[in-house]
Design a protein around this motif. Structure first.
Motif, mmCIF file in Angstrom:
data_model
loop_
_atom_site.group_PDB
_atom_site.id
_atom_site.type_symbol
_atom_site.label_atom_id
_atom_site.label_comp_id
_atom_site.label_asym_id
_atom_site.label_seq_id
_atom_site.Cartn_x
_atom_site.Cartn_y
_atom_site.Cartn_z
ATOM 1 N N MET A 1 0.841 -1.180 0.000
ATOM 2 C CA MET A 1 0.000 0.000 0.000
ATOM 3 C C MET A 1 0.890 1.249 0.000
ATOM 4 O O MET A 1 1.742 1.408 0.848
ATOM 5 C CB MET A 1 -0.883 -0.016 1.250
ATOM 6 C CG MET A 1 -1.666 1.246 1.419
ATOM 7 S SD MET A 1 -2.615 1.458 2.954
ATOM 8 C CE MET A 1 -3.103 -0.154 3.404
ATOM 9 N N ASN A 2 0.679 2.124 -0.989
ATOM 10 C CA ASN A 2 1.434 3.374 -1.078
ATOM 11 C C ASN A 2 0.636 4.475 -0.395
ATOM 12 O O ASN A 2 -0.459 4.811 -0.836
ATOM 13 C CB ASN A 2 1.689 3.725 -2.547
ATOM 14 C CG ASN A 2 2.462 5.004 -2.703
ATOM 15 O OD1 ASN A 2 2.721 5.736 -1.748
ATOM 16 N ND2 ASN A 2 2.852 5.299 -3.926
ATOM 17 N N THR A 3 1.175 5.034 0.666
ATOM 18 C CA THR A 3 0.475 6.109 1.384
ATOM 19 C C THR A 3 1.205 7.443 1.254
ATOM 20 O O THR A 3 0.943 8.367 2.007
ATOM 21 C CB THR A 3 0.310 5.747 2.875
ATOM 22 O OG1 THR A 3 1.612 5.523 3.439
ATOM 23 C CG2 THR A 3 -0.555 4.525 3.047
ATOM 24 N N ASN B 1 -2.728 14.368 10.840
ATOM 25 C CA ASN B 1 -2.537 14.491 9.390
ATOM 26 C C ASN B 1 -3.211 15.791 8.959
ATOM 27 O O ASN B 1 -4.414 15.820 8.716
ATOM 28 C CB ASN B 1 -3.133 13.299 8.638
ATOM 29 C CG ASN B 1 -2.295 12.063 8.800
ATOM 30 O OD1 ASN B 1 -1.088 12.097 8.602
ATOM 31 N ND2 ASN B 1 -2.915 10.970 9.181
#
Length: 130
Positions: free
Chosen positions: A1-3, A92
């Motif tokens: 998973m690319n976050t 975030n």
């Protein structure tokens, strides 16, 4: 998973610091220029004057360790968790800005009303279909 977030551009505004930024765009936001990086220029197809869009920014001056704040900075009010507020200080720090396009010139989009400070990184744009 690319976050990983990809910065697609920057906001250029007459608002230079957090202390002078309105809490929301509708509370004194200014006209600002959003400049999209050239490699994302094709993604702008379909954006036009009068379009209502949502800008998602990375609030780069936020305190990411903050979990509770006085709502709207009013110390007479008890602290609440940041997820129940619009505080820029949060784990975030993604900003959400509903704006209207007033001009499109190449990779530059003029929008209003914007409350983000000068140099704020842009992470996404979506059409506002509310």
């Amino acid at each position: 998973m690319n976050t990983n977030l990809e910065i697609i551009g920057y906001v250029y505004s007459e608002i230079k610091d957090r202390e002078n930024a309105p809490k929301q765009g509708c509370e004194g936001g200014v006209e600002a220029i959003v400049e999209i990086k050239e490699e994302f220029s094709e993604s702008m197809d379909g954006l036009s004057v009068g379009s209502e869009i949502l800008l998602f920014t990375w609030l780069h001056e936020a305190d990411r360790s903050c979990q509770k704040v006085h709502p709207r900075g009013d110390e007479s009010r008890p602290k609440r968790g940041v997820f129940s507020t619009r505080s820029p200080d949060r784990p975030n720090p993604i900003g959400l800005h509903p704006v209207t396009i007033t001009e499109v010139d190449g990779c530059k989009i003029k929008v209003r009303p914007m409350e983000a400070i000068d140099g704020t990184p842009l992470v996404d744009i979506k059409i506002d279909q509310r």
